[in-house]
Design a protein around this motif. Structure first.
Motif, PDB file in Angstrom:
ATOM      1  N   ASP A 244      -1.448  62.889  -0.587  1.00  0.00           N
ATOM      2  CA  ASP A 244      -1.913  63.462  -1.843  1.00  0.00           C
ATOM      3  C   ASP A 244      -0.707  63.550  -2.751  1.00  0.00           C
ATOM      4  N   ALA A 245      -0.864  63.174  -3.994  1.00  0.00           N
ATOM      5  CA  ALA A 245       0.295  63.112  -4.886  1.00  0.00           C
ATOM      6  C   ALA A 245      -0.137  63.368  -6.326  1.00  0.00           C
ATOM      7  N   TYR A 246       0.851  63.408  -7.209  1.00  0.00           N
ATOM      8  CA  TYR A 246       0.562  63.695  -8.615  1.00  0.00           C
ATOM      9  C   TYR A 246       1.487  62.822  -9.470  1.00  0.00           C
ATOM     10  N   VAL A 247       0.912  62.186 -10.486  1.00  0.00           N
ATOM     11  CA  VAL A 247       1.704  61.287 -11.330  1.00  0.00           C
ATOM     12  C   VAL A 247       2.130  62.004 -12.610  1.00  0.00           C
ATOM     13  N   GLY A 248       3.394  61.868 -12.949  1.00  0.00           N
ATOM     14  CA  GLY A 248       3.877  62.491 -14.178  1.00  0.00           C
ATOM     15  C   GLY A 248       5.063  61.727 -14.744  1.00  0.00           C
ATOM     16  N   GLU A 249       5.768  62.364 -15.663  1.00  0.00           N
ATOM     17  CA  GLU A 249       6.917  61.733 -16.288  1.00  0.00           C
ATOM     18  C   GLU A 249       8.132  62.643 -16.125  1.00  0.00           C
ATOM     19  N   GLU A 250       9.275  62.049 -15.832  1.00  0.00           N
ATOM     20  CA  GLU A 250      10.491  62.837 -15.639  1.00  0.00           C
ATOM     21  C   GLU A 250      11.658  62.027 -16.207  1.00  0.00           C
ATOM     22  N   ASN A 251      12.337  62.544 -17.170  1.00  0.00           N
ATOM     23  CA  ASN A 251      13.451  61.850 -17.829  1.00  0.00           C
ATOM     24  C   ASN A 251      13.080  60.415 -18.226  1.00  0.00           C
ATOM     25  N   LYS A 253      11.030  58.494 -16.888  1.00  0.00           N
ATOM     26  CA  LYS A 253      10.592  57.626 -15.786  1.00  0.00           C
ATOM     27  C   LYS A 253       9.239  58.101 -15.276  1.00  0.00           C
ATOM     28  N   VAL A 254       8.450  57.142 -14.757  1.00  0.00           N
ATOM     29  CA  VAL A 254       7.164  57.525 -14.157  1.00  0.00           C
ATOM     30  C   VAL A 254       7.436  57.966 -12.725  1.00  0.00           C
ATOM     31  N   VAL A 255       7.016  59.195 -12.436  1.00  0.00           N
ATOM     32  CA  VAL A 255       7.319  59.772 -11.132  1.00  0.00           C
ATOM     33  C   VAL A 255       6.020  60.100 -10.402  1.00  0.00           C
ATOM     34  N   VAL A 256       6.065  59.929  -9.072  1.00  0.00           N
ATOM     35  CA  VAL A 256       4.929  60.348  -8.251  1.00  0.00           C
ATOM     36  C   VAL A 256       5.442  61.420  -7.292  1.00  0.00           C
ATOM     37  N   TRP A 257       4.966  62.654  -7.491  1.00  0.00           N
ATOM     38  CA  TRP A 257       5.377  63.756  -6.615  1.00  0.00           C
ATOM     39  C   TRP A 257       4.457  63.807  -5.396  1.00  0.00           C
ATOM     40  N   LEU A 258       5.014  63.821  -4.210  1.00  0.00           N
ATOM     41  CA  LEU A 258       4.196  63.942  -3.008  1.00  0.00           C
ATOM     42  C   LEU A 258       3.826  65.400  -2.814  1.00  0.00           C
ATOM     43  N   GLY A 259       2.542  65.664  -2.665  1.00  0.00           N
ATOM     44  CA  GLY A 259       2.096  67.035  -2.416  1.00  0.00           C
ATOM     45  C   GLY A 259       1.613  67.726  -3.665  1.00  0.00           C
ATOM     46  N   GLY A 260       2.148  67.389  -4.819  1.00  0.00           N
ATOM     47  CA  GLY A 260       1.697  68.046  -6.045  1.00  0.00           C
ATOM     48  C   GLY A 260       2.792  68.065  -7.091  1.00  0.00           C
ATOM     49  N   LYS A 261       2.428  68.417  -8.308  1.00  0.00           N
ATOM     50  CA  LYS A 261       3.320  68.401  -9.466  1.00  0.00           C
ATOM     51  C   LYS A 261       4.641  69.137  -9.183  1.00  0.00           C
ATOM     52  N   ASN A 262       5.740  68.505  -9.594  1.00  0.00           N
ATOM     53  CA  ASN A 262       7.085  69.085  -9.502  1.00  0.00           C
ATOM     54  C   ASN A 262       7.577  69.394  -8.084  1.00  0.00           C
ATOM     55  N   GLN A 263       6.965  68.763  -7.090  1.00  0.00           N
ATOM     56  CA  GLN A 263       7.440  68.962  -5.725  1.00  0.00           C
ATOM     57  C   GLN A 263       8.768  68.229  -5.535  1.00  0.00           C
ATOM     58  N   GLU A 264       9.457  68.632  -4.497  1.00  0.00           N
ATOM     59  CA  GLU A 264      10.794  68.081  -4.238  1.00  0.00           C
ATOM     60  C   GLU A 264      10.739  66.601  -3.815  1.00  0.00           C
ATOM     61  N   LYS A 265       9.701  66.269  -3.030  1.00  0.00           N
ATOM     62  CA  LYS A 265       9.558  64.885  -2.556  1.00  0.00           C
ATOM     63  C   LYS A 265       8.930  64.053  -3.655  1.00  0.00           C
ATOM     64  N   ASN A 283      -0.447  62.204 -15.444  1.00  0.00           N
ATOM     65  CA  ASN A 283      -0.800  63.631 -15.327  1.00  0.00           C
ATOM     66  C   ASN A 283      -2.093  63.872 -14.551  1.00  0.00           C
ATOM     67  N   LYS A 284      -2.243  63.118 -13.483  1.00  0.00           N
ATOM     68  CA  LYS A 284      -3.459  63.251 -12.661  1.00  0.00           C
ATOM     69  C   LYS A 284      -3.090  63.286 -11.192  1.00  0.00           C
ATOM     70  N   PRO A 285      -3.894  64.001 -10.399  1.00  0.00           N
ATOM     71  CA  PRO A 285      -3.704  63.915  -8.947  1.00  0.00           C
ATOM     72  C   PRO A 285      -4.209  62.562  -8.454  1.00  0.00           C
ATOM     73  N   VAL A 286      -3.501  61.993  -7.505  1.00  0.00           N
ATOM     74  CA  VAL A 286      -3.834  60.657  -6.977  1.00  0.00           C
ATOM     75  C   VAL A 286      -3.607  60.654  -5.460  1.00  0.00           C
ATOM     76  N   VAL A 287      -3.928  59.519  -4.852  1.00  0.00           N
ATOM     77  CA  VAL A 287      -3.522  59.297  -3.469  1.00  0.00           C
ATOM     78  C   VAL A 287      -2.496  58.169  -3.471  1.00  0.00           C
ATOM     79  N   LEU A 288      -1.359  58.443  -2.858  1.00  0.00           N
ATOM     80  CA  LEU A 288      -0.302  57.440  -2.764  1.00  0.00           C
ATOM     81  C   LEU A 288      -0.411  56.772  -1.398  1.00  0.00           C
ATOM     82  N   GLY A 289      -0.404  55.439  -1.381  1.00  0.00           N
ATOM     83  CA  GLY A 289      -0.496  54.712  -0.107  1.00  0.00           C
ATOM     84  C   GLY A 289       0.747  53.865   0.121  1.00  0.00           C
TER      85      GLY A 289
END
Ligand SMILES: Nc1ncnc2c1ncn2[C@@H]1O[C@H](COP(=O)(O)OP(=O)(O)OP(=O)(O)O)[C@@H](O)[C@H]1O
Ligand SMILES: [Mg+2]
Length: 382
Positions: A244-251, A253-265, A283-289
């Protein structure tokens, strides 16, 4: 020549309950088509409708340009091999092979020639005088295949023909089947549960779920470019890891956080992947494979120049499987076990921590609601 076309073929055993729904497929001459999917998804039913052993509730079946929905099985020019190879126990191997020709009143001399030719191809000449009870599983299987070949059908239909054999014999017969397909130059439609059979034998694989075709593609294309979460998880062993992951933007760059928004992984996407993620799931929850072979340890990640694309994925190894040419490490996250395939030199032990790096150009992102692979490239190989 044998081209088989299914147009919107349906099977409704009970009213309103479809075992197979709108099955569409153009099988080309000499193809080795594989049907895969979980138990009860409609593989055997589809095969039996093609063979004529089951009525077609709706849709059309064409064989070599003829509409065959109402043809008797024997008039379709197909041969079927079942999981429980149906041999006549009171006849010798010779008798079993000759049977189909005998009832077609083929001259004795021709029968004899054809039996010997088929027996030679399948390396069962020395068994011709034996009865089925005196044969091993693999030998029985060869006789069953032999009695299908001898009729010179337009196409073979095989329903899990190797599933009663042990692993070694299965591997052997798999190679025999591949050779046979080359030699006979006929169309084969083959149902299996077995990943390796599907990947190695098929010219194309049809993945089914709940009576519905999910994707039809050449094996490697299916593996690299699955249309949805189901296909991605079904093809490949060990299967693709899902987070389970969340897609967002950071500096920027397009980032995918594992577990949820702003997570460490997290992982960073690039190129096509970044573009598609931005377009479809920002800005949506997704599944990362990610497949086990697309995860690396630090050294190899550095060699590949991908070590900066993953951050914070440090895991405790919960199991280790050394297979000689490769090693599998397993770790638990999000209440699931995940697999990583590494070079055999990696000697991380069970209980130890290791940092992992994903090849972010090989990951997949699935829409959480539709389960579609947002990186899927339609007609990528055509
Ligand atoms: N004669 C029948 N009457 C009613 N339902 C049936 C009949 N035969 C099959 N079904 C149902 O149709 C669906 C598809 O069955 P099918 O045998 O085609 O599955 P399958 O993909 O071959 O599964 P498996 O991998 O277990 O062999 C199942 O839900 C099954 O219960
Ligand atoms: Mg079946």
């Amino acid at each position: 020549m044998s081209e088989i076309t299914l147009r919107n073929v349906c099977k409704e055993f009970e009213k309103g309950h479809f075992a197979v729904k709108d099955f569409n497929l153009d099988i080309r001459d000499r193809e080795f088509i594989i049907f895969v999917g979980p138990s009860g998804c409609g593989k055997s039913t589809t095969l039996r409708m093609i063979a004529g052993l089951e009525d077609i509730s709706d849709g059309e079946l064409w064989i070599d340009g003829e509409l065959c929905n109402y043809y008797e099985p024997k008039d379709r020019g197909l041969s079927m091999v079942f999981q429980n190879y149906a041999l006549y126990p009171n006849m010798t191997v010779y008798g079993n092979l000759a049977y189909a020709l005998k009832i077609r009143k083929v001259p004795k001399k021709e029968i004899d020639e054809r039996v010997h030719k088929v027996a030679k191809t399948l390396e069962i000449e020395h068994l011709l005088d034996r009865k089925p009870a005196a044969l091993s599983g693999g030998q029985k299987q060869r006789v069953a295949i032999g009695s299908a070949i001898i009729r010179k059908p337009k196409a073979f239909l095989m329903d899990e023909p190797l599933s009663n054999l042990d692993a070694k014999l299965r591997a052997q017969m798999r190679i025999e089947l591949a050779k046979l397909h080359k030699e006979l130059e006929t169309t084969i439609i083959y149902v299996t549960h077995d990943q390796t059979e599907a990947m190695t034998l098929g010219t194309r694989i049809v993945v089914m779920k709940d009576g519905v075709v999910q994707q039809v593609e050449a094996p490697i294309e299916l593996y690299d470019n699955p249309v949805n979460l189901f296909v991605a998880g079904f093809i490949g062993s060990p299967s693709m890891n899902f987070f389970d992951a969340y897609v967002g933007e950071e500096n920027g760059k397009v980032v995918v956080w594992l577990g949820g928004k702003n997570q460490e992984k997290k992982i960073y996407l690039k190129g096509y992947q970044a573009e598609m993620a931005k377009l479809k799931v920002m800005n949506k929850p997704v599944v990362l494979g990610v497949r086990p072979e697309d995860i690396y340890e630090y050294e190899e990640a550095k060699e590949r120049g991908i070590e900066k694309d993953t951050q914070g994925v440090e895991e405790i190894v919960t199991a280790r499987e050394m297979l000689g040419a490769e090693v599998f490490l397993y770790f638990d996250a999000q209440c699931k076990t995940h697999a990583v395939r590494l070079r055999p030199e990696n000697n991380t032990c069970t209980g130890e921590k290791i940092r992992f790096y994903f090849d972010t150009e090989r990951v997949h992102i699935f829409d959480k609601e539709t389960e579609e692979n947002i990186f899927y490239r339609e007609g990528a190989q055509k």
